[in-house]
Design a protein around this motif. Structure first.
Motif, PDB file in Angstrom:
ATOM      1  N   VAL A 198       0.865  -1.182   0.000  1.00 29.77           N
ATOM      2  CA  VAL A 198       0.000   0.000   0.000  1.00 29.77           C
ATOM      3  C   VAL A 198       0.899   1.228   0.000  1.00 29.77           C
ATOM      4  O   VAL A 198       1.813   1.335   0.816  1.00 29.77           O
ATOM      5  N   ASP A 199       0.650   2.144  -0.932  1.00 31.39           N
ATOM      6  CA  ASP A 199       1.382   3.415  -0.946  1.00 31.39           C
ATOM      7  C   ASP A 199       0.746   4.329   0.090  1.00 31.39           C
ATOM      8  O   ASP A 199      -0.313   4.894  -0.133  1.00 31.39           O
ATOM      9  N   TRP A 200       1.412   4.450   1.244  1.00 29.16           N
ATOM     10  CA  TRP A 200       0.860   5.219   2.359  1.00 29.16           C
ATOM     11  C   TRP A 200       1.480   6.624   2.345  1.00 29.16           C
ATOM     12  O   TRP A 200       2.367   6.943   3.095  1.00 29.16           O
ATOM     13  N   ASP A 201       0.979   7.422   1.404  1.00 31.91           N
ATOM     14  CA  ASP A 201       1.479   8.794   1.270  1.00 31.91           C
ATOM     15  C   ASP A 201       2.995   8.813   1.091  1.00 31.91           C
ATOM     16  O   ASP A 201       3.708   9.602   1.712  1.00 31.91           O
ATOM     17  N   GLY A 202       3.480   7.914   0.226  1.00 25.18           N
ATOM     18  CA  GLY A 202       4.909   7.875  -0.064  1.00 25.18           C
ATOM     19  C   GLY A 202       5.681   6.807   0.684  1.00 25.18           C
ATOM     20  O   GLY A 202       6.839   6.534   0.356  1.00 25.18           O
ATOM     21  N   ASP A 203       5.076   6.191   1.687  1.00 25.33           N
ATOM     22  CA  ASP A 203       5.732   5.127   2.442  1.00 25.33           C
ATOM     23  C   ASP A 203       5.122   3.775   2.060  1.00 25.33           C
ATOM     24  O   ASP A 203       3.917   3.663   1.852  1.00 25.33           O
ATOM     25  N   ALA A 204       5.978   2.748   1.994  1.00 15.77           N
ATOM     26  CA  ALA A 204       5.524   1.405   1.615  1.00 15.77           C
ATOM     27  C   ALA A 204       5.004   0.667   2.845  1.00 15.77           C
ATOM     28  O   ALA A 204       5.725   0.480   3.825  1.00 15.77           O
ATOM     29  N   VAL A 205       3.754   0.243   2.789  1.00 17.17           N
ATOM     30  CA  VAL A 205       3.099  -0.439   3.911  1.00 17.17           C
ATOM     31  C   VAL A 205       2.648  -1.817   3.467  1.00 17.17           C
ATOM     32  O   VAL A 205       2.093  -1.979   2.377  1.00 17.17           O
ATOM     33  N   THR A 206       2.906  -2.818   4.303  1.00 19.42           N
ATOM     34  CA  THR A 206       2.416  -4.181   4.078  1.00 19.42           C
ATOM     35  C   THR A 206       1.319  -4.545   5.080  1.00 19.42           C
ATOM     36  O   THR A 206       0.341  -5.196   4.731  1.00 19.42           O
ATOM     37  N   PHE A 207       1.475  -4.109   6.344  1.00 16.23           N
ATOM     38  CA  PHE A 207       0.523  -4.457   7.400  1.00 16.23           C
ATOM     39  C   PHE A 207      -0.280  -3.219   7.796  1.00 16.23           C
ATOM     40  O   PHE A 207       0.287  -2.165   8.100  1.00 16.23           O
ATOM     41  N   VAL A 208      -1.605  -3.367   7.794  1.00 22.41           N
ATOM     42  CA  VAL A 208      -2.502  -2.295   8.224  1.00 22.41           C
ATOM     43  C   VAL A 208      -3.265  -2.797   9.439  1.00 22.41           C
ATOM     44  O   VAL A 208      -4.060  -3.739   9.344  1.00 22.41           O
ATOM     45  N   VAL A 209      -2.988  -2.208  10.592  1.00 24.23           N
ATOM     46  CA  VAL A 209      -3.637  -2.596  11.846  1.00 24.23           C
ATOM     47  C   VAL A 209      -4.596  -1.485  12.242  1.00 24.23           C
ATOM     48  O   VAL A 209      -4.184  -0.400  12.644  1.00 24.23           O
ATOM     49  N   GLY A 210      -5.896  -1.750  12.082  1.00 21.22           N
ATOM     50  CA  GLY A 210      -6.907  -0.769  12.454  1.00 21.22           C
ATOM     51  C   GLY A 210      -7.179  -0.802  13.942  1.00 21.22           C
ATOM     52  O   GLY A 210      -7.153  -1.864  14.571  1.00 21.22           O
ATOM     53  N   ILE A 211      -7.464   0.352  14.522  1.00 23.79           N
ATOM     54  CA  ILE A 211      -7.632   0.458  15.969  1.00 23.79           C
ATOM     55  C   ILE A 211      -8.937   1.160  16.299  1.00 23.79           C
ATOM     56  O   ILE A 211      -9.272   2.186  15.711  1.00 23.79           O
ATOM     57  N   ALA A 212      -9.652   0.602  17.242  1.00 27.07           N
ATOM     58  CA  ALA A 212     -10.752   1.301  17.915  1.00 27.07           C
ATOM     59  C   ALA A 212     -10.585   1.006  19.391  1.00 27.07           C
ATOM     60  O   ALA A 212     -10.536  -0.163  19.785  1.00 27.07           O
ATOM     61  N   GLY A 213     -10.448   2.016  20.187  1.00 28.65           N
ATOM     62  CA  GLY A 213     -10.169   1.799  21.602  1.00 28.65           C
ATOM     63  C   GLY A 213     -11.137   2.522  22.505  1.00 28.65           C
ATOM     64  O   GLY A 213     -11.317   3.725  22.403  1.00 28.65           O
ATOM     65  N   GLN A 214     -11.752   1.785  23.398  1.00 26.24           N
ATOM     66  CA  GLN A 214     -12.609   2.355  24.417  1.00 26.24           C
ATOM     67  C   GLN A 214     -11.942   2.109  25.757  1.00 26.24           C
ATOM     68  O   GLN A 214     -11.712   0.979  26.154  1.00 26.24           O
ATOM     69  N   GLY A 215     -11.593   3.193  26.423  1.00 27.64           N
ATOM     70  CA  GLY A 215     -10.817   3.040  27.635  1.00 27.64           C
ATOM     71  C   GLY A 215      -9.406   2.620  27.281  1.00 27.64           C
ATOM     72  O   GLY A 215      -8.832   3.069  26.298  1.00 27.64           O
ATOM     73  N   ASP A 216      -8.832   1.709  28.089  1.00 25.59           N
ATOM     74  CA  ASP A 216      -7.452   1.278  27.870  1.00 25.59           C
ATOM     75  C   ASP A 216      -7.339  -0.189  27.473  1.00 25.59           C
ATOM     76  O   ASP A 216      -6.244  -0.745  27.443  1.00 25.59           O
ATOM     77  N   ALA A 217      -8.467  -0.825  27.138  1.00 20.59           N
ATOM     78  CA  ALA A 217      -8.450  -2.272  26.929  1.00 20.59           C
ATOM     79  C   ALA A 217      -7.579  -2.693  25.761  1.00 20.59           C
ATOM     80  O   ALA A 217      -7.056  -3.797  25.739  1.00 20.59           O
ATOM     81  N   HIS A 218      -7.406  -1.817  24.779  1.00 16.29           N
ATOM     82  CA  HIS A 218      -6.655  -2.196  23.585  1.00 16.29           C
ATOM     83  C   HIS A 218      -5.172  -1.855  23.686  1.00 16.29           C
ATOM     84  O   HIS A 218      -4.394  -2.251  22.828  1.00 16.29           O
TER      85      HIS A 218
END
Length: 675
Positions: free
Chosen positions: A614-634
């Motif tokens: 993935v072309d991430w604004d000029g940087d090469a990315v292979t792993f995309v880790v999406g985050i949603a955090g409620q409190g500190d559990a994540h």
């Protein structure tokens, strides 16, 4: 990446605003410099006064052949467009508009911006519309972004392309009409006014005074607003009429900086003198002018020499009526000579040599006058050059590999550092991972009495001793933590700045027997919670994706897990527009802004591996880790993800996993080991 000494005042709002504006203008021009160079070569060769033109010094082609390329009026009154006129009239402004639109709203924003810019280009017929393109392109893209916001992420599957294409088409249609009827007359008037002002300065002999503004602006990285906002557009139009413009050399002339560095080489002291030879080569031959900025910040009086040298260069070009055919970028002597107009070589070369000579003379006198004080400061270890390098990077807004080699120390502390805070926009993703990496490094170094936490920038309360942020957020952090040492990074996984911070902490630490008891590790609260990352939230794709597509997939996974609402996708995109979530080591962690808390229903992570990248604004990315955090559990699992991706061997194992289940297993194994 930038560091700023403790106690340095936050930049003024006006300076920061002008700097951001200049950076945006530069971002539209610089990616298209190669097109300017190509046009400059065509101009230098084939216009009437060009090397191969009808009246040029070398007539190697038949008249008709040069006209076909250069354009003009044939003896029978017919007009040839050639290549020169269409490129400057249409192609270059459209490239600028597309680039500006893409900066605002990715590729579709670029397309809409280019269509809108065509309206102002045609509506202002006879005027080179660089300024109009700089306005129409980004503005049309922003309008499209606003128009589409209400239904982002809410279109039924299968209809996204239909809706996107028609919305972009309608916006392009209306903005092109508006640009043709309303913007074009205004921009033609503005261009005429600016051209008249520059012409008046030339006719009255006052143009050399522009160096009083340009040279200090360069040191503060404010020159882009002047150079790319005024000099390049007007200079390009002058070049179409006369075949050259001296405006291209007002800022790009390498002579003043070379003269100052030569004076430092002969009469400077300490680190400045030791590093001047290398800086001189980089500046004069490589064209990277920023390499001499720290020398001016360390000794501001040298700006007088730069101004005198810059004014001398402008005056020389005025006397010889010499100039360049296109922008010289970077400002190397080689680029300057390549873009020199036919018949202008004597004037241009003299402008470089004389500006260097004047700058050298003035700076040498200033250095000799203060030599005794400078030697005393060097003996006391307070010459300030290292801090000046850090301040230069702070002014630039990001790490410079050229500046990084000028000084060994990157952060200067005036009090013991006990509390380190890693701050990001939301305080729940990148800051947690960065803090985890740094915390492990501090632990491995055996440093005690130092705590590392992560916060949102809005939560900074003035109690931190050292604050680490992304480069784009440093100015905001300084406003809330004005007395802290500030270190900026652009690679969260393996930034060299972490090692420099550890070294700073080691240098300040007391002997082991006097060391205070180790403070409790401030690992984020909460447990890893098996429900935060499940095997169903892990995917592997053989192909590639755009950044927006990758963010959309991450948001969809989180929404399917019941962790977020549909509005979270908009917040994730807004976060990317503010500052990239690229972490280094082929990892990106897209997440929402701090204002997106209402869209979060629970904590969840998604992991997607794109083997095609993935072309991430000029940087090469292979792993995309999406985050949603409620409190500190994540946060605990995020800490472990950070540890995982900071190890190149473990990243290789993750890339080698053949199934989502195997990839999930690797994440779970690390979680168990780190828990």
């Amino acid at each position: 990446m930038t560091d700023a000494a403790a106690g340095t005042k936050s930049p003024g709002t006006l300076r920061v605003g002008v700097q951001k504006f200049g950076t945006f203008l530069s971002g539209m021009i610089m990616p298209n410099i190669s097109a300017f160079i190509a046009w400059g070569l065509l101009t230098a060769l084939f216009i009437d006064t060009g090397w191969l033109g009808q009246d040029g010094p070398i007539v190697a082609w038949q008249w008709a052949d040069s006209r076909i390329l250069g354009g003009g009026i044939t003896p029978d009154g017919q007009e040839w467009l050639g290549l020169v006129s269409p490129i400057i009239t249409y192609l270059l402004p459209l490239l600028i508009a597309f680039t500006g639109g893409r900066m605002v709203y990715e590729h579709r924003g670029g397309v809409v911006g280019a269509v809108a810019a065509f309206g102002v280009i045609v509506g202002a017929s006879g005027t080179v519309m660089f300024l109009g393109a700089m306005i129409a392109g980004p503005l049309a893209a922003y309008i499209l972004k606003v128009v589409e916001k209400p239904w982002q992420g809410r279109i039924k599957a299968g209809f996204e392309m239909l809706v996107d294409n028609f919305s972009a088409g309608f916006v392009a249609f209306f903005t092109a009409l508006a640009a043709f009827f309303w913007l074009a007359p205004v921009m033609r008037w503005v261009t005429d006014i600016l051209g008249a002002v520059v012409g008046w300065l030339v006719e009255t002999g006052l143009l050399p005074l522009a160096s009083i503004i340009v040279e200090p602006a360069k040191v503060l990285f404010l020159n882009n607003a002047i150079n790319h906002g005024v000099f390049t557009p007007i200079g390009s139009e002058q070049a179409t009429e006369t075949g050259r413009s001296l405006l291209f050399l007002v800022e790009a002339n390498p002579g003043p900086g070379a003269g100052m560095l030569l004076a430092l080489l002969l009469f400077g002291v300490g680190a400045a003198r030791a590093t001047a030879p290398g800086a001189l080569v980089i500046q004069f031959l490589g064209g990277i002018h920023e390499v001499y900025f720290p020398y001016v910040l360390a000794k501001p009086i040298l700006i007088v020499g730069l101004i005198a040298g810059g004014a001398t260069g402008v005056l020389t070009n005025m006397i010889f009526q010499s100039g360049l055919v296109a922008p010289a970028s970077p400002g190397s002597i080689f680029a300057v000579l390549i873009q020199t107009a036919p018949g202008s070589h004597i004037g241009v070369i003299l402008s470089v040599l004389l500006s260097a000579a004047v700058s050298f003379t003035v700076c040498a006198l200033l250095l000799l006058a203060s030599r005794k004080r400078d030697l005393a400061a060097e003996a006391a270890g307070t010459d300030g050059f290292s801090a000046a390098v850090a301040q230069t990077e702070a002014n630039k807004g990001r790490k410079s590999s050229v500046l990084g080699g000028l000084a060994g120390t990157t952060a200067v502390a005036t009090r013991p550092i006990e509390k380190v805070v890693f701050a990001c926009d939301a305080g729940m993703g990148s800051s947690a991972m960065g803090a985890s990496v740094l915390r492990n490094k501090i632990k491995q170094a055996g440093i005690q009495g130092v705590t590392v936490t992560n916060k949102a920038i809005a939560a900074l309360d003035g109690s931190a001793d050292l604050v680490i942020t992304q480069a784009q957020l440093t100015d905001r952090a300084k406003q809330r933590e004005g007395d802290a040492v500030h270190v900026s990074v652009d690679n969260f996984m393996n930034s060299p700045r972490y090692d420099e911070v550890v070294q700073l902490l080691l240098e300040q630490s007391s002997p082991a027997e006097d060391a205070p008891a180790a403070a409790p590790s401030e690992e984020p609260a909460g447990s890893s919670d098996d429900g935060v990352l499940t095997v169903g939230n892990v995917r592997i794709h053989a192909g590639s994706a755009t950044r927006e597509e990758a963010v959309k997939e991450a948001a969809d996974i989180l929404e399917s897990a019941g962790a977020v609402t549909g509005a979270y996708f908009d917040a994730m995109l807004a976060r990317e527009q503010t500052v990239s979530t690229y972490m280094g080591n082929e990892l990106a962690i897209p997440h929402g802004t701090n204002e997106a808390k209402d869209a979060i229903r629970g904590s969840a992570l998604s992991v997607v591996r794109y083997d095609g990248g993935v072309d991430w604004d000029g940087d090469a990315v292979t792993f995309v880790v999406g985050i949603a955090g409620q409190g500190d559990a994540h946060l605990t699992i995020l800490s472990n993800v950070a540890a995982l991706f900071s190890d190149d061997d473990q990243v290789a194992r993750l890339k080698a996993a053949s199934t989502p289940e195997e990839l999930f297993s690797l994440f779970q194994t690390v979680n168990e080991e780190q828990a």
